[in-house]
Design a protein around this motif. Sequence first.
Motif, PDB file in Angstrom:
ATOM      1  N   ASN A 155       0.774  -1.166  -0.305  1.00 40.53           N
ATOM      2  CA  ASN A 155       0.115   0.014  -0.135  1.00 40.53           C
ATOM      3  C   ASN A 155       0.787   1.316  -0.075  1.00 40.53           C
ATOM      4  O   ASN A 155       0.683   2.165  -0.728  1.00 40.53           O
ATOM      5  N   GLU A 156       1.867   1.306   0.808  1.00 42.55           N
ATOM      6  CA  GLU A 156       3.000   2.551   0.888  1.00 42.55           C
ATOM      7  C   GLU A 156       3.266   2.561  -0.664  1.00 42.55           C
ATOM      8  O   GLU A 156       3.516   3.662  -1.023  1.00 42.55           O
ATOM      9  N   VAL A 157       3.787   1.565  -1.201  1.00 40.25           N
ATOM     10  CA  VAL A 157       4.289   1.594  -2.472  1.00 40.25           C
ATOM     11  C   VAL A 157       3.537   2.297  -3.660  1.00 40.25           C
ATOM     12  O   VAL A 157       3.839   3.211  -4.282  1.00 40.25           O
ATOM     13  N   SER A 158       2.264   1.686  -3.448  1.00 36.39           N
ATOM     14  CA  SER A 158       1.324   2.041  -4.690  1.00 36.39           C
ATOM     15  C   SER A 158       0.867   3.648  -4.467  1.00 36.39           C
ATOM     16  O   SER A 158       0.530   4.212  -5.385  1.00 36.39           O
ATOM     17  N   GLN A 159       1.066   4.016  -3.112  1.00 35.90           N
ATOM     18  CA  GLN A 159       0.677   5.517  -3.198  1.00 35.90           C
ATOM     19  C   GLN A 159       1.833   6.587  -3.595  1.00 35.90           C
ATOM     20  O   GLN A 159       1.468   7.711  -3.574  1.00 35.90           O
ATOM     21  N   MET A 160       3.000   5.984  -3.745  1.00 35.04           N
ATOM     22  CA  MET A 160       4.121   6.821  -4.011  1.00 35.04           C
ATOM     23  C   MET A 160       3.974   7.559  -5.691  1.00 35.04           C
ATOM     24  O   MET A 160       4.383   8.307  -5.887  1.00 35.04           O
ATOM     25  N   SER A 161       2.910   6.732  -6.497  1.00 36.02           N
ATOM     26  CA  SER A 161       3.132   7.072  -7.848  1.00 36.02           C
ATOM     27  C   SER A 161       2.546   8.391  -8.337  1.00 36.02           C
ATOM     28  O   SER A 161       1.333   8.842  -7.891  1.00 36.02           O
ATOM     29  N   ILE A 162       3.251   9.364  -8.956  1.00 39.59           N
ATOM     30  CA  ILE A 162       2.783  10.492  -9.335  1.00 39.59           C
ATOM     31  C   ILE A 162       2.148  10.542 -10.453  1.00 39.59           C
ATOM     32  O   ILE A 162       1.750  11.394 -10.920  1.00 39.59           O
ATOM     33  N   VAL A 163       2.319   9.561 -11.118  1.00 38.98           N
ATOM     34  CA  VAL A 163       1.577   9.333 -12.475  1.00 38.98           C
ATOM     35  C   VAL A 163      -0.073   8.755 -12.124  1.00 38.98           C
ATOM     36  O   VAL A 163      -0.750   9.352 -12.768  1.00 38.98           O
ATOM     37  N   ARG A 164      -0.171   8.043 -11.342  1.00 38.03           N
ATOM     38  CA  ARG A 164      -1.434   7.731 -10.923  1.00 38.03           C
ATOM     39  C   ARG A 164      -2.011   8.806 -10.015  1.00 38.03           C
ATOM     40  O   ARG A 164      -3.299   9.114 -10.123  1.00 38.03           O
TER      41      ARG A 164
END
Length: 344
Positions: free
Chosen positions: A274-283
């Motif tokens: 969850n932490e990693v998925s929240q990092m994307s500035i693309v999404r």
Amino acid sequence: MDETGINLLKYLRSKTQVDLDTFDITAGRLIHNPKPKAVGQFGQCVDCTSNQYEYYTELAKPSRKDILQRTIEVTAGLHGQFSEVTFDELGVEVGAVLLAAEMVPAFTGNLHLMVNPNYAYSRTKVVEAAKRFYRLFALINPSFPSSRLVIKVPATWEGLQACHDLQAFKIKTLGTTLFSMEQAILAGEAGCVSISPFVHSLRILVDPEYKDPHPAYYLSAQAQRWYRRQSLPTKVKSCSTVGVDELLELAGIDALTIVPDDLRALQSTYRDANEVSQMSIVRNGAQSDDKIEHVSYIDDEERYRADFEKADEGRAKAKTAEAIDIFCGYQSKAEDVVRKARGQ
């Protein structure tokens, strides 16, 4: 090693095409190691990209004397067919083709070779250099399909117009040294199959202590959204990142060109999903930067130059010129290696 959570390389590959950014054969052999649990192995990448820095550093290595000697021999046999360039310049191109041939097992997709950056401001010279690379591949490595060869061209007005011209010869191109939406828009109109937006100034390549005060974090995502809204097939291949976190922030971009050290770090690191998925500035990035009026530059040099001059308060133009200069320096160094090897 803590293996709780998600493996970062596996996660990134689920979101983005992972490309290899090196011509270092030791990294290539590691990728292609047939042992399924080889230490450090991170599997084949999709595309493989290169530039003058790679040509110089590989040809200059004492451990690569064999390929340097082969470069001299092949160049001597072919120079008569390419008299428009010096022996040493042709030698760098021949060396690039020979180095590329060794990397083929490490990737499954396209191979990217960069034209001599000294031609960045000459439309005619870029076209000639790109066609020469295709001819050299046909002569030196005819088993490699030309459909998998992409020519990297500096994203100047002249360079991108050359990319437009090269479509007539069915030569694929990538716009590199790209730091602005103006360049991205023109590259899409010119028919580039992809672009490489630089997150940081290329100065980080020659000065590891340098910190870019104005990194282009959002340019890649903005360009990708532009292409999709305009129904253009051009893909975004982000490059010049620093560290694993910046790669994770770009998860969801079409492709990332990644150096072996960062591939190793991704492959050996696990984090909370969850932490990693929240990092994307693309999404997760804001859409407000997409409010760009529809603009066409392909037939409007005056407007393009005026807009590019102002991009990022003039920093985009300065960074582009700086990157081209840096690559020109490595082109000269590579030619010097060839010159010295043949006793000149």
